[in-house]
Design a protein around this motif. Structure first.
Motif, short mmCIF file in Angstrom:
data_model
loop_
_atom_site.label_atom_id
_atom_site.label_comp_id
_atom_site.label_asym_id
_atom_site.label_seq_id
_atom_site.Cartn_x
_atom_site.Cartn_y
_atom_site.Cartn_z
N PHE A 1 -111.17 49.09 -103.30
CA PHE A 1 -109.94 49.46 -104.00
C PHE A 1 -109.64 48.52 -105.16
O PHE A 1 -108.98 48.91 -106.13
CB PHE A 1 -108.77 49.53 -103.02
N ARG A 2 -110.13 47.30 -105.04
CA ARG A 2 -109.96 46.36 -106.15
C ARG A 2 -110.69 46.88 -107.38
O ARG A 2 -110.17 46.88 -108.49
CB ARG A 2 -110.53 45.02 -105.74
N LEU B 1 -106.76 45.47 -94.29
CA LEU B 1 -107.89 46.05 -94.99
C LEU B 1 -109.16 45.36 -94.56
O LEU B 1 -109.20 44.14 -94.42
CB LEU B 1 -107.70 45.86 -96.50
N THR B 2 -110.21 46.13 -94.37
CA THR B 2 -111.50 45.51 -94.13
C THR B 2 -112.00 44.97 -95.47
O THR B 2 -111.54 45.39 -96.53
CB THR B 2 -112.52 46.53 -93.60
N ARG B 3 -112.96 44.04 -95.40
CA ARG B 3 -113.45 43.46 -96.64
C ARG B 3 -114.01 44.50 -97.59
O ARG B 3 -113.69 44.50 -98.77
CB ARG B 3 -114.48 42.37 -96.33
N PRO B 4 -114.86 45.41 -97.11
CA PRO B 4 -115.35 46.43 -98.04
C PRO B 4 -114.23 47.30 -98.60
O PRO B 4 -114.26 47.67 -99.78
CB PRO B 4 -116.33 47.25 -97.21
N GLU B 5 -113.25 47.60 -97.77
CA GLU B 5 -112.13 48.41 -98.27
C GLU B 5 -111.42 47.68 -99.40
O GLU B 5 -111.15 48.24 -100.46
CB GLU B 5 -111.14 48.70 -97.14
N LYS B 6 -111.13 46.40 -99.16
CA LYS B 6 -110.38 45.64 -100.15
C LYS B 6 -111.16 45.59 -101.47
O LYS B 6 -110.59 45.77 -102.55
CB LYS B 6 -110.13 44.22 -99.63
N LYS B 7 -112.47 45.33 -101.35
CA LYS B 7 -113.31 45.26 -102.55
C LYS B 7 -113.30 46.58 -103.28
O LYS B 7 -113.17 46.64 -104.50
CB LYS B 7 -114.75 44.94 -102.13
N GLU C 1 -111.59 49.97 -107.93
CA GLU C 1 -110.93 51.18 -108.40
C GLU C 1 -109.74 50.82 -109.29
O GLU C 1 -109.48 51.46 -110.31
CB GLU C 1 -110.44 52.02 -107.21
N LEU C 2 -109.02 49.78 -108.87
CA LEU C 2 -107.84 49.38 -109.63
C LEU C 2 -108.23 48.87 -111.01
O LEU C 2 -107.58 49.18 -112.02
CB LEU C 2 -107.07 48.31 -108.85
#
Lengths: 422, 172
Positions: free
Chosen positions: A26-27, A18-24, A29-30
């Motif tokens: 989805f975090r 995951l790229t950093r923005p992606e990880k952030k 969203e979760l």
């Protein structure tokens, strides 16, 4: 060809993440999902008291105000803290209107008074204990629901993490004794609270209606949560203990311990041999072997006592004797089995002890001499400073007291030296 | 191996689980689906589903559970895609590393080829190959996740490897 494939596959694999923005993204969203999920289940969604209370302005005010620690400011704070409203806030419980004031304002101010690392750690501990007392009071009045527990647990997590951080810093600054004292105090306190909460929560579960009882499963018990925290604290304590032990270990103590291990191993080995003695070995030899083994065990036990009373020099000698005595038994048995010759057991045992005692003396003298020239590391302040210094005269006295048995004529030559040199 | 056997379900704790396992689950799904967007969606769904499950009761081995959920999602997906038309083959996007990862592979074509090969391994073998060589799980862990014996997992891995060999040969 195949190897290339898997090598490349693993290379590709390391590039897929995951790229950093992606990880952030989805975090976040979760987190939203978890909140929404709670709402669906008729639980009020709440992340923390700080974000949903009407006193958020106080929080930001506190952050700014804490930066200016002038005397005037402190006076104002003290006056504020002793005012009636502040008092009401101080005694408030989760769910009360003024509770957020307590969390975001008052406790932060209290925290700023803790200066030393230990004081800071103890402050975090106090806050944890305060949360637990609040929880206990709520539980007694049956006001402890899942939402409030969530909030309490979040706050607990925050402060116990801060506690651990402070302890780690104490460890890094080598204040090991403070670290361990603070940690063990905390552990004891948590254990008590865990028991209280367990009892209270059990009572609550028994008093609610059956349908609610199903929802109140073990997942939401604060006492279970505390138990994991206690386990972690115990691990921290153990680690610090190890560090303290390593630091206070002197060279002589280390040698004695090492020798003890060797002797223990040898004695166990010989005990096995003795119990497996074949029937055609003469009873005389068998009896002598068992006696000698007993002697070895006695030497070993006495060595242990000396170890406990920190007479490391004497302990070393005793362990050495124990090992030698055990080795002597082994050789007797081996010789008698291989050669099947009636050996004058008594004379043989005496001669082997004599030879080895000389070598013990020489070995030990070397160790002591190398320690006398360098500084014998006094351990940290808790141990009596005189202990290591008085070792020297004691050792030499002991060495000189070892009696040299008479030279005895032996009928069979037995090698005894290989056991001594470790 | 520090496996947090966390039965105290808590939003706070669960986010930590996300932090710890999101990359791994995403990677696994990416290799199964070979579509970055889909893999992201499935990853999100995996965690959401796991959170809902956890609310009902404690879960023992979280890593195994997450892989199980992720795997089940891909099985459903595969069932939908059973008719592997030519159109769908053209849609295969190839190697998509994402914006901020440095491409260390010399040739993107090689990476595409490898992904294609993975895509053509029959599903039961594909799963174990990915778990073994991409996720780097042990045979024991794979057996636990898929509910199989360690023996049958080894067998599947071997069969997967021989499929790969055949496929590589076809590409030469």
């Amino acid at each position: 060809m195949n190897k290339d494939f898997f090598k490349n596959l693993q290379q590709i694999a390391t590039n897929i993440k995951l790229t950093r923005p992606e990880k952030k993204h989805f975090r976040l969203e979760l987190l939203k999902f978890m909140d929404a999920h709670d709402v669906k289940n008729d639980k009020k969604a709440s992340i923390s008291f700080e974000k949903t209370n009407p006193f958020t302005w106080l929080h930001s005010l506190t952050q700014n105000v804490l930066r200016f620690k002038s005397a005037a400011f402190i006076v104002v704070v003290v006056v504020l803290l002793s005012s009636g409203a502040a008092l009401a806030a101080q005694n408030s419980l989760p769910g009360d209107f003024l509770y957020p004031v307590k969390i975001s304002f008052i406790e932060k101010i209290e925290g700023s008074f803790a200066v030393s690392l230990q004081a800071k750690a103890e402050f975090e501990q106090n806050l944890v204990e305060r949360r637990l007392r609040e929880a206990e009071e709520l539980a007694t009045n049956n006001r402890l629901n899942a939402q409030i527990k969530n909030g309490i647990a979040m706050n607990l997590e925050e402060h116990s993490t801060a506690f651990h951080k402070n302890i780690n810093q104490l460890k890094q600054e080598n204040q090991l004794q403070s670290a361990i004292d603070t940690t063990s105090n905390f552990t004891i306190s948590l254990k008590v609270h865990s028991k209280i909460l367990a009892a209270l929560e059990e009572k609550t579960v028994n008093e609610t209606r059956p349908e609610e009882q199903k929802k109140e499963n073990e997942n939401t018990l604060l006492s279970t949560y505390l138990d994991t925290k206690i386990e972690n604290l115990i691990k921290v304590e153990d680690k610090v203990n190890e560090q303290i032990t390593a630091q206070t270990l002197t060279v002589v103590e280390a040698s004695a311990l090492a020798k003890m291990k060797v002797a223990a191993k040898k004695i166990t080995e010989v005990k096995k041999l003795v119990s497996n003695i074949k029937t055609d070995v003469s009873t005389d030899i068998k009896a002598k072997a068992e006696d000698q083994l007993k002697l070895a065990q006695e030497s070993f036990d006495e060595g242990g006592k000396n170890l406990e009373s920190r007479s490391y020099g004497r302990a070393f000698i005793l362990f050495q004797e124990a090992e030698t005595q055990a080795q002597g038994v082994k050789l007797i048995l081996q010789a008698s089995e291989n050669l099947k010759i009636q050996i004058d057991a008594a004379s043989l045992l005496n001669s082997s002890t004599m030879q080895n005692t000389t070598i013990i003396k020489n070995n030990f003298r070397e160790i002591i001499e190398s320690n006398v020239t360098g500084e014998i590391e006094g351990s940290s302040s808790q141990t009596e400073p005189s202990t290591t210094q008085t070792l020297n005269p004691e050792i030499f006295n002991t060495i000189n007291q070892i009696k040299m048995p008479q030279e005895v004529d032996t009928t069979v030559e037995v090698n005894t030296e290989e056991s001594i040199q470790n | 191996m520090d496996q947090p056997d966390n039965s105290y379900i808590h939003k706070f704790e669960f986010i930590k689980i996300y932090d710890r396992y999101s990359d791994k689950i995403f990677r696994h799904l990416y290799f199964k689906l070979r579509d970055r967007e889909k893999a992201l969606d499935f990853m999100q769904e995996t965690f959401m589903k796991t959170f809902v499950y956890m609310d009902k009761g404690p879960i023992g081995n979280i890593q195994a559970f997450l892989y199980k959920v992720a795997n089940n999602l891909t099985i459903d997906e595969y069932k939908k895609k059973k008719a592997y038309s030519l159109e769908q083959m053209e849609e295969e996007k190839g190697f998509e590393p994402g914006i901020d990862t440095a491409l260390e592979i010399k040739n993107k074509i090689d990476a595409d080829k490898i992904l294609e090969i993975i895509g053509q391994i029959p599903p039961p073998y594909q799963t174990v190959i990915i778990m073994r060589y991409v996720d780097e799980l042990s045979i024991q862990e794979i057996a636990g996740i898929l509910g199989d014996t360690e023996n049958s997992i080894s067998v599947k891995i071997h069969r997967g490897i021989s499929h790969i060999r055949k496929l590589i040969h076809n590409y030469e």
